[in-house]
Enzyme design. Structure first.
Site, PDB file in Angstrom:
ATOM      1  N   SER A   1      33.626  34.695  41.231  1.00  0.00           N
ATOM      2  CA  SER A   1      34.699  34.775  42.000  1.00  0.00           C
ATOM      3  C   SER A   1      34.029  34.206  43.279  1.00  0.00           C
ATOM      4  O   SER A   1      34.831  34.264  44.372  1.00  0.00           O
ATOM      5  CB  SER A   1      34.986  36.297  42.333  1.00  0.00           C
ATOM      6  OG  SER A   1      35.632  36.680  41.505  1.00  0.00           O
TER       7      SER A   1
ATOM      8  N   LYS B   1      35.305  39.067  53.443  1.00  0.00           N
ATOM      9  CA  LYS B   1      36.242  39.496  52.397  1.00  0.00           C
ATOM     10  C   LYS B   1      36.500  40.959  52.461  1.00  0.00           C
ATOM     11  O   LYS B   1      35.821  41.568  52.623  1.00  0.00           O
ATOM     12  CB  LYS B   1      35.448  39.013  51.195  1.00  0.00           C
ATOM     13  CG  LYS B   1      36.234  39.344  49.911  1.00  0.00           C
ATOM     14  CD  LYS B   1      35.511  38.833  48.482  1.00  0.00           C
ATOM     15  CE  LYS B   1      36.356  38.945  47.185  1.00  0.00           C
ATOM     16  NZ  LYS B   1      35.392  38.708  45.903  1.00  0.00           N
TER      17      LYS B   1
ATOM     18  N   SER C   1      38.117  35.688  42.554  1.00  0.00           N
ATOM     19  CA  SER C   1      38.827  36.492  43.760  1.00  0.00           C
ATOM     20  C   SER C   1      38.522  35.986  45.083  1.00  0.00           C
ATOM     21  O   SER C   1      39.513  36.714  45.977  1.00  0.00           O
ATOM     22  CB  SER C   1      38.495  37.956  43.198  1.00  0.00           C
ATOM     23  OG  SER C   1      37.065  38.234  43.757  1.00  0.00           O
TER      24      SER C   1
END
Length: 493
Positions: free
Chosen positions: A183, A79, A159
């Site tokens: 998330s 990420k 997210s």
């Protein structure tokens, strides 16, 4: 040779050690998949092909010498919130334009020390602020799942949407992610993958771009429960560089897979039946309850009375901390700089141009609730509510509850550019209604696929555990996984 990207981490690990193929071949397989499909999904914002091949070659040397680490040769996506030395790290924000850190986050350093290979950096909502991966400076991520007989592009959740989509589309063997209010778990539920947010303090936050420091926690997204356990074992550690990191031994999470859940008391919180929840969410929840009961667990109804205040309290605490954390992005030392007549105007111009709409909204909310005259009325009250939420869980645990079973999301994945959600931020925030309590209380939570919606898209269930008892979550989640089966999107790309 079969498609190497179809292998789970556990299978790939065993076959690499058996020398059925090389780490370089496995890595090349994933890089080819990324090259063919990333334009469709927009999951990666930076692909590190040369670095991946170099790391894979080093893995092959260690495998040949009998010095393989726990993740030797396993290709992972990272990420964009995790600092990776010399590699694009921008939290998918324009304000961190061209930023390449000179240091490595503790979580990724742990993975590389265990032999993992980095394929690249994954798309995400800007500064992890979003529930659909539509706030990214690099554009939205597309969910590999589609509704039956529909070509509508669906969100992968947020997210960590890039992480979830890449895992579901076989563009990496597993991925790192972060969870501030859901998330990890919400994107996992939307993509038929497994995601665990460990207990606050289990994984170091050092070198991870901060959103809300008292809520942020790193964790993995993987194809199944075993892979999630393997990844978390490597990601977790005590870290002297993070004062919130807890000095506790990291268990062998994989050993918990298959452990009996007979006699476990599973709490079903009545407050999680909320208005507007899709009827099929209740149906899958009841199926999950039946799965655990059939496996020997005791099902008990419980009350978590302050759950109804969790979402509004979260959307005071999180923006307040974001307002403080994001004050450092000013155009002076790194990232974007938009010049002005003086330093003050340069700050204003840079932040106005560099931050996206949702990030600006949350900064403004956070600044407001921390301002003189409002701090006591909002931020202080929200922290008191947070204490009460934590106490609700502690009371239930003291009464003998071992874990809670709840829905992971109030609906299945929705369409990219959904007009109702775009026009109403609060409606978007409601996607976190089942997940924020876990962050507010600092507890571990895992999302596991439970089946497919009437539209043919994944739905997930959430298990919430005692502090630092991720092992019970893995053993319980594996029961649901075995009963429900595993789910993969029908290939259309």
């Amino acid at each position: 040779m079969t498609d190497l990207t179809a292998l789970t981490i556990a299978d790939a690990r065993d076959k690499l050690k058996a020398k059925e193929f090389t780490a370089r071949e496995l890595t090349d397989g994933y890089l080819s998949a990324i090259d063919a499909a990333n334009e469709t999904f927009n999951a990666y914002v930076a692909v590190t092909g040369d670095k991946a091949r170099e790391m894979a070659t080093a893995s092959d040397a260690r495998l040949a010498a009998g010095q393989a680490g726990p993740l030797e040769g396993i290709p992972l996506g990272i990420k964009d919130l995790f600092a990776t030395e010399g590699v694009h790290t921008q939290a998918c924000s324009h304000i961190l334009d061209k930023f390449e850190p000179r240091y490595e986050s503790t979580v990724t350093a742990n993975l590389w020390a265990d032999g993992a290979v980095m394929l690249g950096k994954l798309n995400m909502d800007e500064f992890a602020m979003g529930s659909s991966n539509e706030t990214s400076f690099y554009g939205p991520v597309v969910n590999p799942w589609r509704r039956t007989n529909s070509n509508m592009k669906l969100v992968p959740g947020g997210s960590s949407g890039g992480s979830a989509a890449a895992v579901a589309a076989r563009l990496c063997a597993g991925a790192t992610a972060t969870d501030t209010g859901g998330s990890i778990r919400q994107p996992a539920a939307f993509t038929g993958t497994v995601g665990i947010k460990p207990t606050y303090g289990r994984c170091s936050r050092w070198g991870t771009v901060a959103f809300a420091s008292s809520l942020d926690q790193a964790g993995p997204i993987a194809r199944d429960v075993r892979d999630a356990a393997i990844l978390l074992k490597s990601m977790a550690s005590m870290d002297a560089k993070d004062t919130t990191s807890v000095d506790r031994p990291v268990p062998d999470y994989e050993a918990a897979i298959g452990r009996s859940v007979k006699g476990l008391r599973i709490g079903i919180p009545r407050e999680y039946r909320v208005e507007g929840m899709a009827p099929e969410i209740e149906t899958f929840w009841q199926r999950g309850i039946a799965m655990l009961r059939d496996a020997g667990a005791e099902i008990v109804d419980v009350s978590l009375p302050h759950t109804k205040y969790a979402l509004p309290a979260y959307y005071i605490v999180a923006p307040a901390e974001a307002s403080s954390n994001l004050a450092r992005y000013d155009g002076v030392r790194y990232g974007l700089r938009v010049e002005g007549r003086n330093v003050e105007q340069m700050y204003e111009n840079t932040r106005a141009s560099g931050f996206g709409r949702e990030v600006k909204r949350r900064i403004m909310i956070g600044t407001y609730v921390l301002s003189a005259g409002y701090y006591d009325a909002y931020y202080l009250q929200a922290q008191k509510v947070r204490t009460l939420i934590k106490r609700d869980f502690e009371t239930a645990f003291a009464d003998g509850v071992d874990a809670f079973l709840t829905p992971a999301t109030p609906s299945a994945a929705f369409g990219i550019g959904d007009e109702d959600l775009a026009a109403d931020p609060v409606a978007m925030y409601l996607n976190d209604i089942f997940t924020v309590t876990v962050n507010m209380a600092g507890l571990p939570g895992i999302a596991v696929p439970a089946g497919l919606s009437v539209e043919g898209t994944p739905l997930g269930l959430q298990l919430i555990g005692r502090p630092f008892d991720e092992e019970t979550l893995f053993s319980t989640a594996s029961v649901i996984e075995q009963a429900a089966g595993r789910f993969e999107p029908e290939r259309w790309w």
